[in-house]
Design a protein around this motif. Structure first.
Motif, short mmCIF file in Angstrom:
data_model
loop_
_atom_site.label_atom_id
_atom_site.label_comp_id
_atom_site.label_asym_id
_atom_site.label_seq_id
_atom_site.Cartn_x
_atom_site.Cartn_y
_atom_site.Cartn_z
N UNK A 75 -6.99 -3.90 11.57
CA UNK A 75 -6.01 -2.83 11.64
C UNK A 75 -6.70 -1.48 11.90
N UNK A 76 -5.91 -0.52 12.35
CA UNK A 76 -6.46 0.81 12.69
C UNK A 76 -5.71 1.89 11.94
N UNK A 77 -6.41 2.94 11.61
CA UNK A 77 -5.77 4.09 10.96
C UNK A 77 -6.70 5.29 11.15
N UNK A 78 -6.16 6.46 10.86
CA UNK A 78 -7.07 7.58 10.62
C UNK A 78 -7.53 7.46 9.18
N UNK A 79 -8.70 7.93 8.88
CA UNK A 79 -9.22 7.84 7.51
C UNK A 79 -9.70 9.19 7.03
N UNK A 80 -9.55 9.36 5.70
CA UNK A 80 -10.10 10.52 4.99
C UNK A 80 -11.16 9.98 4.07
N UNK B 226 0.10 -4.77 8.71
CA UNK B 226 1.05 -4.50 7.62
C UNK B 226 0.29 -4.24 6.33
N UNK B 227 0.61 -3.12 5.70
CA UNK B 227 -0.14 -2.76 4.49
C UNK B 227 0.70 -1.87 3.58
N UNK B 228 0.26 -1.82 2.34
CA UNK B 228 0.76 -0.82 1.39
C UNK B 228 -0.49 -0.12 0.87
N UNK B 229 -0.56 1.18 1.02
CA UNK B 229 -1.77 1.87 0.53
C UNK B 229 -1.47 3.33 0.24
N UNK B 230 -2.18 3.88 -0.76
CA UNK B 230 -2.05 5.33 -0.98
C UNK B 230 -2.61 6.02 0.26
N UNK B 231 -1.86 6.97 0.79
CA UNK B 231 -2.16 7.53 2.11
C UNK B 231 -2.00 9.04 2.06
N UNK B 232 -2.90 9.74 2.76
CA UNK B 232 -2.72 11.18 2.92
C UNK B 232 -1.68 11.41 4.02
N UNK C 199 -0.31 15.55 1.41
CA UNK C 199 0.11 15.04 0.10
C UNK C 199 -0.21 13.54 0.09
N UNK C 200 -0.45 12.99 -1.12
CA UNK C 200 -0.74 11.56 -1.19
C UNK C 200 0.54 10.82 -1.57
N UNK C 201 0.90 9.83 -0.76
CA UNK C 201 2.09 9.01 -0.98
C UNK C 201 1.69 7.54 -0.89
N UNK C 202 2.42 6.67 -1.59
CA UNK C 202 2.18 5.24 -1.43
C UNK C 202 3.02 4.79 -0.22
#
Ligand code: HSE
Length: 450
Positions: free
Chosen positions: A351-356, A268-274, A247-250
């Motif tokens: 910064x690091x994350x998993x990405x779609x 530190x971030x705010x982003x729409x995320x799966x 689901x996509x959440x902010x």
């Protein structure tokens, strides 16, 4: 009930949705609050802009004043519920300098002028409380500032804006597009007429800056937060995420990087995320808020509840009022700002994350192999790849003038990566945009797994 005849004088600045509920509850719950604070809490005045405006019948109009400075000068505890930066900042400074403790719900003020206010409170030997500034009724400021004082917090993440959660939830459950969901949120009174602080992510950005400062004992301001809102999230993104199990959440997220995992610092971030459907934050619906904290000894803690609204936010305000009043009766102070952490805030690129990412590509021999080769060359590990059945699309005619298109077979390819640095992802995306096989980079979003 016992309160030894003592009285604490309370000034209320602002009488909007939350202020009205605070005034009502101070009156209706006066006996209980007095017993808990050890003193009678006397509301001595309510500063408003417009004395003639219509008010809830719960408001005693004889308390209204349009002279906040005079009211502040007579108070032991000042509750600031005006919002915004000025003249609020001036009033809060006046209150602290006059020796009053301050209770505020003003996240924007704290995320931009917090250090000045903490220092002023310490200099004047008074307290600054702000439970209502983050996630309304949810006691996450107390949780970080006091309950987790014996632990080491590594990650604070959550859904800290009810308006955007309501919009994304409506898009998912009712198949709405962003504009219709925003209109519904406005019609139901969740979203402001000017919804930009919510939908562009700045409200959540201020909140995560406040929580990161507490969690990592480092000053973090709104300007340090990499903020992305939800305006670009499409109904198609939501459907694709759903098909892939998300689901996509902010998501507002602050994470401590240790030196062993690269450069020490805070991302530190705010982003729409799966968010994976089995993740605790995936089941936060409607206008609710939730904050998930990961600490070394406590492990995962989840704080969940109403992040906005008059009575829920008033609950947080009154808990601070009782604490501030009790300190004035029995002595002592609220925890002071603790800044030993002094960690650098990492840039978004670090910064690091998993990405779609969802790509539209030409459906031809070798395209997928060439695509995955680019990720391999950039050191990005792919977790999953889904290619949908091909469809008829348009492509630039090779060697033609720009704009001359031909009908071709295209396919959508959805790639989810393992943890990757944003700088590496940005570089690959740039290459893909310049590749003749890639018609369009349809969307790129961060991913949170359980
Ligand atoms: N507008 C915020 C929200 C509440 O929608 O969650 C106050 O920060």
């Amino acid at each position: 009930m016992e309160h030894a005849g003592k009285t604490i004088k309370i000034a209320l600045l602002g009488c909007g949705t939350v202020g009205t509920q605070v005034a009502r509850l101070l009156d209706e719950q006066s006996e209980l609050l007095a017993a808990r604070a050890g003193a009678r809490l006397e509301l001595i005045g309510i500063a408003v802009n417009n004395l003639a405006a219509q008010r809830d019948p719960a408001i005693d109009r004889s308390l209204l004043t349009d002279d906040p400075s005079s009211l502040i000068s007579r108070a032991d505890v000042v509750i600031e519920l005006i919002g915004g930066i000025e003249p609020t900042r001036t009033f809060v400074c006046e209150a602290l300098n006059a020796g009053a403790s301050v209770v505020t719900g003003n996240k924007a003020l704290l995320a931009t002028h917090g250090p000045e206010l903490y220092e002023l409170a310490a200099q004047n030997d008074v307290d600054l409380y702000y439970e209502a500034a983050v996630a309304g009724a949810v006691p996450v400021v107390y949780g970080l500032r006091e309950s987790l004082a014996g632990d080491q917090v590594n990650t604070v993440m959550g859904i800290m804006n009810g308006t955007t959660n309501f919009i994304l939830d409506s898009m998912k459950t009712q198949g709405m597009d962003f504009d219709s969901a925003l209109k519904l949120a406005q019609d139901l009174g969740f979203a402001e007429a000017d919804p930009s602080a919510d939908v562009d992510g700045y409200d959540a950005g201020a909140k995560i800056a406040i929580l990161a400062s507490l969690a990592f004992h480092t000053r973090v301001s709104l300007g340090d937060v990499h903020v992305e809102g939800i305006r670009s999230v499409s109904a198609d993104d939501i459907a694709s995420a759903d098909a892939a199990g998300y689901v996509i959440k902010l998501i507002a997220r602050a994470h401590r990087h240790s030196a062993e995992s690269g450069e020490a610092g805070i991302e530190i971030s705010v982003s729409p995320t799966l968010v994976a459907k089995n993740h605790p934050l995936a089941s936060v619906h409607g206008s609710f808020n939730a904050v998930l904290i990961e600490a070394q000894s406590a492990d995962q803690l989840m704080f969940y509840g109403r992040g906005a609204g008059g009575a829920p936010t008033a609950s947080a305000v009154l808990s601070d009022v009782v604490a501030a009043a009790a300190k004035r009766v029995i002595g002592g102070h609220a925890p002071r700002e603790v800044l030993y952490g002094n960690l650098p805030v990492l840039s978004a690129a670090e910064s690091s994350s998993r990405y779609y990412m969802k790509l539209e590509v030409t459906d031809a021999v070798g395209v997928l192999a060439a695509l995955t080769q680019r990720f391999a060359a950039a050191g990005i590990s792919i977790s999953s790849v889904i290619q949908n059945r091909s469809h008829t699309g348009l492509s630039q005619v090779k060697g033609s003038t720009p704009g001359e298109m031909e009908s071709v077979q295209n396919a959508h390819i959805t790639i989810i990566t393992h943890l990757a640095r944003q700088a590496a992802i940005d570089a690959v995306i740039e290459e893909l945009k310049n590749s003749t096989d890639v018609i369009d980079v349809v969307s790129i979003l961060k991913v949170e797994e359980n």
